[in-house]
Design an enzyme around this catalytic site. Sequence first.
Site, PDB file in Angstrom:
ATOM      1  N   SER A  33       0.834  -1.213   0.000  1.00 17.74           N
ATOM      2  CA  SER A  33       0.000   0.000   0.000  1.00 17.74           C
ATOM      3  C   SER A  33       0.860   1.251   0.000  1.00 17.74           C
ATOM      4  CB  SER A  33      -0.902   0.013   1.245  1.00 17.74           C
ATOM      5  OG  SER A  33      -1.811  -1.051   1.204  1.00 17.74           O
ATOM      6  N   GLY A 105      -5.586  -4.000  -8.244  1.00 14.90           N
ATOM      7  CA  GLY A 105      -6.763  -3.172  -7.990  1.00 14.90           C
ATOM      8  C   GLY A 105      -6.391  -1.863  -7.325  1.00 14.90           C
ATOM      9  N   SER A 179     -13.381   1.198   2.602  1.00 21.68           N
ATOM     10  CA  SER A 179     -12.374   0.829   1.615  1.00 21.68           C
ATOM     11  C   SER A 179     -11.353   1.946   1.477  1.00 21.68           C
ATOM     12  CB  SER A 179     -13.042   0.560   0.256  1.00 21.68           C
ATOM     13  OG  SER A 179     -12.081   0.672  -0.784  1.00 21.68           O
ATOM     14  N   ASP A 332      -6.962  -8.370   3.973  1.00 26.09           N
ATOM     15  CA  ASP A 332      -6.214  -9.241   3.059  1.00 26.09           C
ATOM     16  C   ASP A 332      -5.715 -10.518   3.735  1.00 26.09           C
ATOM     17  OD1 ASP A 332      -6.535  -7.482   0.951  1.00 26.09           O
ATOM     18  OD2 ASP A 332      -4.710  -6.376   1.408  1.00 26.09           O
ATOM     19  N   LYS A 359     -12.144  -9.308  -4.288  1.00 24.77           N
ATOM     20  CA  LYS A 359     -10.689  -9.104  -4.273  1.00 24.77           C
ATOM     21  C   LYS A 359     -10.086  -9.706  -5.556  1.00 24.77           C
ATOM     22  CE  LYS A 359     -10.479  -6.796  -0.478  1.00 24.77           C
ATOM     23  NZ  LYS A 359     -10.116  -5.384  -0.549  1.00 24.77           N
ATOM     24  N   ARG A 363     -12.516 -14.594  -2.918  1.00 22.44           N
ATOM     25  CA  ARG A 363     -11.700 -15.304  -1.922  1.00 22.44           C
ATOM     26  C   ARG A 363     -12.527 -16.205  -1.023  1.00 22.44           C
ATOM     27  NH1 ARG A 363      -7.149 -10.644  -0.625  1.00 22.44           N
ATOM     28  NH2 ARG A 363      -5.907 -11.157  -2.457  1.00 22.44           N
ATOM     29  N   ARG A 407      -2.569 -14.145  -2.852  1.00 22.06           N
ATOM     30  CA  ARG A 407      -2.726 -14.512  -1.432  1.00 22.06           C
ATOM     31  C   ARG A 407      -3.335 -15.906  -1.266  1.00 22.06           C
ATOM     32  NH1 ARG A 407      -0.938  -9.738   0.578  1.00 22.06           N
ATOM     33  NH2 ARG A 407      -1.825  -7.860  -0.316  1.00 22.06           N
TER      34      ARG A 407
HETATM   35  C1  S3P Z   1      -5.542  -1.450  -0.141  1.00 19.09           C
HETATM   36  C2  S3P Z   1      -6.764  -1.502   0.409  1.00 19.09           C
HETATM   37  C3  S3P Z   1      -7.533  -2.731   0.606  1.00 19.09           C
HETATM   38  C4  S3P Z   1      -6.698  -3.982   0.387  1.00 19.09           C
HETATM   39  C5  S3P Z   1      -5.765  -3.849  -0.754  1.00 19.09           C
HETATM   40  C6  S3P Z   1      -4.833  -2.662  -0.567  1.00 19.09           C
HETATM   41  C7  S3P Z   1      -4.877  -0.144  -0.283  1.00 19.09           C
HETATM   42  O1  S3P Z   1      -8.616  -2.695  -0.272  1.00 19.09           O
HETATM   43  O2  S3P Z   1      -7.534  -5.106   0.184  1.00 19.09           O
HETATM   44  O3  S3P Z   1      -4.979  -5.024  -0.885  1.00 19.09           O
HETATM   45  O4  S3P Z   1      -3.652  -0.091  -0.482  1.00 19.09           O
HETATM   46  O5  S3P Z   1      -5.587   0.885  -0.202  1.00 19.09           O
HETATM   47  P1  S3P Z   1      -9.997  -1.992   0.212  1.00 19.09           P
HETATM   48  O6  S3P Z   1      -9.634  -0.890   1.127  1.00 19.09           O
HETATM   49  O7  S3P Z   1     -10.683  -1.514  -1.004  1.00 19.09           O
HETATM   50  O8  S3P Z   1     -10.718  -3.088   0.944  1.00 19.09           O
END
Ligand code: S3P
Length: 450
Positions: A33, A105, A179, A332, A359, A363, A407
């Site tokens: 992140s 994503g 999120s 995650d 995801k 999952r 994962r």
């Molecule tokens: C992330 C937020 C999460 C997580 C992803 C990384 C990020 O998604 O699942 O692997 O870096 O902002 P959500 O916040 O949409 O659940």
Amino acid sequence: MAVSVSVSPPAAAVRAAPGGPLKGRLRPPGDKSISHRAFILGLLAVGRTEIEGLLEGEDVLHTGEACRALGARIERHGAGAWRVEGVGLGALLEPRGTLDFGNAGTGTRLMMGVVGGHGITAEFDGDASLRKRPMRRVLDPLTLMGAEVLAQGEGGRCPILLQGTPEPLPIEYRTAVASAQIKSAVLLAGLNSPGRTVLIEPQASRDHTEKMLAHFGAVVASEPFGPEGRKISLEGRPDLRPARIVVPADPSSAAFPLVAALIVPGSDLVIEGMMMNPLRIGLLQTLLEMGARIDVLDRRAEGGESVADLRVRGSDLRGVDVPAARAPSMIDEYPILAVAAAFASGETRMRGLSELRVKESDRLAAIAAGLAAAGVESAIEGDDLIVAGRGGHVPGGGVAATHLDHRIAMSFLCLGLAAERGMAIDDAAMIATSFPAFQASLASLGARFS
Ligand code: S3P
């Protein structure tokens, strides 16, 4: 609860075999992140941002490529050491080709925020997994701010052609889901707005965007909202100053050696420098409730985050009830928690997992199918996952289908290290998106893969 144990793995499979204890020390890769955000904020500040400890996984490298296509100069000058020469807010270039985000994503949604708040048009696309993921959750607020979706795949999925606006409207937006990706897309678009952008989330999600924005000089405030939510306010058009970023070790990657050491009897492992941000350590809390022998050592500050070393020893785990409110802080980590639960005695119920369906793969379904292939009973009841723990004796011997999900792949390889007949996965390629050295790192501690 249905159980089926499949046997012969296909030729391309990687297999994890049970063996001796895992011993030694390991530094997991940089946080994914934070690494994405380091490239993105580097692009948006004028001048040189220096990054140390960047995760050099495919997801982050795709974001780096996208930042280059928007005008940044990005260079690697050592392991994990990168320089970004940013062009600055309002001065982004329109990319020539499609922005390809691969499996990521996070990169896609955050960069949609960046493009949505600038007067440029870009096409977003990625692999078969990315093309299944919902994007309306990000496009809806961006449209309210003035961006326009010129073309899109079915149901608002990639490929998406997004036309940004040079003057995003300042909005107050409430998300239905907690999120960090939605929150970050809105804040990144709001950066170029002439007013204040406000985002309200129903539960606190990871706060790396807010923290890094402040580190680059933006005025951003976060306050509690309602029983569990937060309200984040950002003043638009800040003078972003390039910064130095030290990326701590990713708790979501640390989760795999951590659980592997818990379930392989006799293991004794030290995981170094794991980020202890409270919005990221729900798994640690849950494992401690399960009776895990984990000592948190040498808590210290690194790059604006609290980090610690964790000593982890093989443990007899017991099943627990994981509340839905904890999901954002371990979103995650459910695949690997399900593996820990398979080895625990008694049942584990994980509540409120609807987000797991969208995801890198579905999952919930992938975990249940993988557990069944390992001879472990589980059930999905509404948005809850229930795993019937086998008290240390997991048969294994099957093949887990990974559905382009890193994962899921790592989780079932960890399961195989402690299952009686090992465990195979159909495809290990996606592991390179977040933890390229996964197999080599675990092998250096005693794990056996073939
Ligand atoms: C992330 C937020 C999460 C997580 C992803 C990384 C990020 O998604 O699942 O692997 O870096 O902002 P959500 O916040 O949409 O659940």
